[in-house]
Design an enzyme around this catalytic site. Structure first.
Site, PDB file in Angstrom:
ATOM      1  N   ILE A  19       0.351  -1.341  -0.176  1.00 53.87           N
ATOM      2  CA  ILE A  19      -0.088   0.376  -0.044  1.00 53.87           C
ATOM      3  C   ILE A  19       0.462   1.140   0.057  1.00 53.87           C
ATOM      4  O   ILE A  19       0.305   2.346  -0.578  1.00 53.87           O
ATOM      5  CB  ILE A  19      -1.368   0.039   1.401  1.00 53.87           C
ATOM      6  CG1 ILE A  19      -2.147  -1.322   1.090  1.00 53.87           C
ATOM      7  CG2 ILE A  19      -1.639   1.947   1.649  1.00 53.87           C
ATOM      8  CD1 ILE A  19      -2.832  -1.595   2.723  1.00 53.87           C
ATOM      9  N   ASP A  61      13.420   3.953  10.426  1.00 54.56           N
ATOM     10  CA  ASP A  61      12.647   3.102  11.193  1.00 54.56           C
ATOM     11  C   ASP A  61      11.707   3.571  11.837  1.00 54.56           C
ATOM     12  O   ASP A  61      12.846   4.365  12.697  1.00 54.56           O
ATOM     13  CB  ASP A  61      13.757   2.027  11.401  1.00 54.56           C
ATOM     14  CG  ASP A  61      13.554   0.469  13.353  1.00 54.56           C
ATOM     15  OD1 ASP A  61      11.821   1.088  13.221  1.00 54.56           O
ATOM     16  OD2 ASP A  61      13.657   0.837  14.118  1.00 54.56           O
ATOM     17  N   VAL A  62      10.202   3.744  11.779  1.00 53.32           N
ATOM     18  CA  VAL A  62       9.513   4.360  12.316  1.00 53.32           C
ATOM     19  C   VAL A  62       9.184   4.093  14.130  1.00 53.32           C
ATOM     20  O   VAL A  62       8.909   5.404  14.326  1.00 53.32           O
ATOM     21  CB  VAL A  62       8.282   4.459  11.426  1.00 53.32           C
ATOM     22  CG1 VAL A  62       8.124   4.303  10.456  1.00 53.32           C
ATOM     23  CG2 VAL A  62       7.061   2.889  12.143  1.00 53.32           C
ATOM     24  N   TYR A 153      -1.947  -6.722  17.011  1.00 55.34           N
ATOM     25  CA  TYR A 153      -1.793  -5.824  16.084  1.00 55.34           C
ATOM     26  C   TYR A 153      -3.308  -5.777  16.154  1.00 55.34           C
ATOM     27  O   TYR A 153      -3.630  -3.966  15.604  1.00 55.34           O
ATOM     28  CB  TYR A 153      -2.026  -7.277  14.826  1.00 55.34           C
ATOM     29  CG  TYR A 153      -2.302  -6.228  13.095  1.00 55.34           C
ATOM     30  CD1 TYR A 153      -1.425  -5.485  12.632  1.00 55.34           C
ATOM     31  CD2 TYR A 153      -3.712  -6.331  12.857  1.00 55.34           C
ATOM     32  CE1 TYR A 153      -1.511  -4.954  11.016  1.00 55.34           C
ATOM     33  CE2 TYR A 153      -3.916  -5.456  11.338  1.00 55.34           C
ATOM     34  CZ  TYR A 153      -2.916  -4.939  11.099  1.00 55.34           C
ATOM     35  OH  TYR A 153      -3.162  -5.054   9.239  1.00 55.34           O
ATOM     36  N   LYS A 157      -4.200  -1.309  16.358  1.00 61.41           N
ATOM     37  CA  LYS A 157      -5.021  -0.833  14.935  1.00 61.41           C
ATOM     38  C   LYS A 157      -6.409  -0.031  15.633  1.00 61.41           C
ATOM     39  O   LYS A 157      -6.754   1.181  15.049  1.00 61.41           O
ATOM     40  CB  LYS A 157      -5.276  -1.775  13.905  1.00 61.41           C
ATOM     41  CG  LYS A 157      -4.207  -2.012  13.360  1.00 61.41           C
ATOM     42  CD  LYS A 157      -3.133  -1.257  12.318  1.00 61.41           C
ATOM     43  CE  LYS A 157      -2.436  -1.334  11.747  1.00 61.41           C
ATOM     44  NZ  LYS A 157      -1.348  -0.752  11.192  1.00 61.41           N
TER      45      LYS A 157
END
Length: 257
Positions: A19, A61-62, A153, A157
């Site tokens: 994406i 690397d965020v 995960y 989110k």
């Protein structure tokens, strides 16, 4: 194609593939100069090459505060500012909580949630200096209806959805809009990783089955999501902020959520 981002600078994280790469290409095609962030520098360079339009690759690397801070400062220095931030970078790991390692928990939360916090933290001052901007965060349909083995995960989110609302409230005064995109099953390397791990069949067959669970009857393509992101990031969405947008092929409508 419309040129909604002429003279705009966009930062896209996780843009080496999937994406993120599709978003970088779409924004560049509409006139943006794109900073392509990814921890895989060769992949980021390939996205920047394909996107064209002065796109440049950055190894980031965020989840690393100093690295994000320095990369954002470099974008401002080289491009003149930041108008759009799209937080696509994300990872998933699978397992029940008693067996889930702390390292995997830190990786998922650090990338998906802390990464969104850090990139936003260091982009907002640059947006203020430009008189405003647009931030698009990334959650998932799993923020609203989960599946087994994805506690970290889905937690990350769900938190991004909530954080998006607060960011929108805090920064409306700065003329900065913040929206969240929540995809269903998108045909990306991340989805293939899950198919390979969770099913002994051919991954492509598994992914087709997952796509068939959507009322539209197919997997979502990265370009489908990029179209929505481009709208939300543009002035066409000038009154839209603080909202979560399902890009899930009707999946949650089927689940009744």
């Amino acid at each position: 194609m419309t040129q909604r981002f002429t003279d705009k600078v966009a930062v896209v994280t996780g843009a080496g593939a999937g994406i993120g790469a599709a978003v970088a290409r779409r924004l560049a095609a509409e006139g943006a100069r794109v900073a392509v962030f990814d921890r895989d520098l060769p992949a980021a360079r390939e996205t920047a090459r394909v996107a064209g339009g002065g796109a440049e690759a950055f190894e980031v690397d965020v989840s690393a505060p100093a690295g994000v801070r320095d990369a954002m400062a470099e974008v401002v220095e080289r491009f003149g500012g930041i108008d759009v931030l799209v937080n696509v970078a994300g990872v998933v790991r699978y397992g029940e909580v008693p067996d889930f390692s702390e390292q995997d928990w830190d990786l998922v939360i650090g990338t998906n949630l802390t990464g969104t916090f850090l990139t936003t933290k260091y982009a907002i001052p640059a947006m203020r200096a430009r008189g405003g901007g647009s931030i698009v965060t990334f959650a998932s349909a799993q923020a609203f209806a989960s599946q087994p083995l994805v506690a970290a995960y889905s937690a990350s989110k769900g938190a991004v959805v909530s954080m998006t609302r607060t960011l929108a409230l805090d920064h409306a005064k700065d003329n900065i809009r913040v929206n969240c995109v929540c995809p269903g099953s998108v045909e990306t390397p991340m989805l293939q990783y899950g198919a390979e791990l969770l099913d002994e069949r051919d991954p492509k067959e598994t992914m087709r089955d997952w796509g068939g669970q959507h009322p539209i009857g197919r997997l979502i393509q990265p370009e489908d999501v990029a179209t929505v992101v481009a709208f939300l990031a543009s002035d066409d969405a000038s009154v839209i902020t603080g909202a979560s947008h399902l890009v899930d092929g009707g999946l949650l409508a089927r689940l009744g959520v």
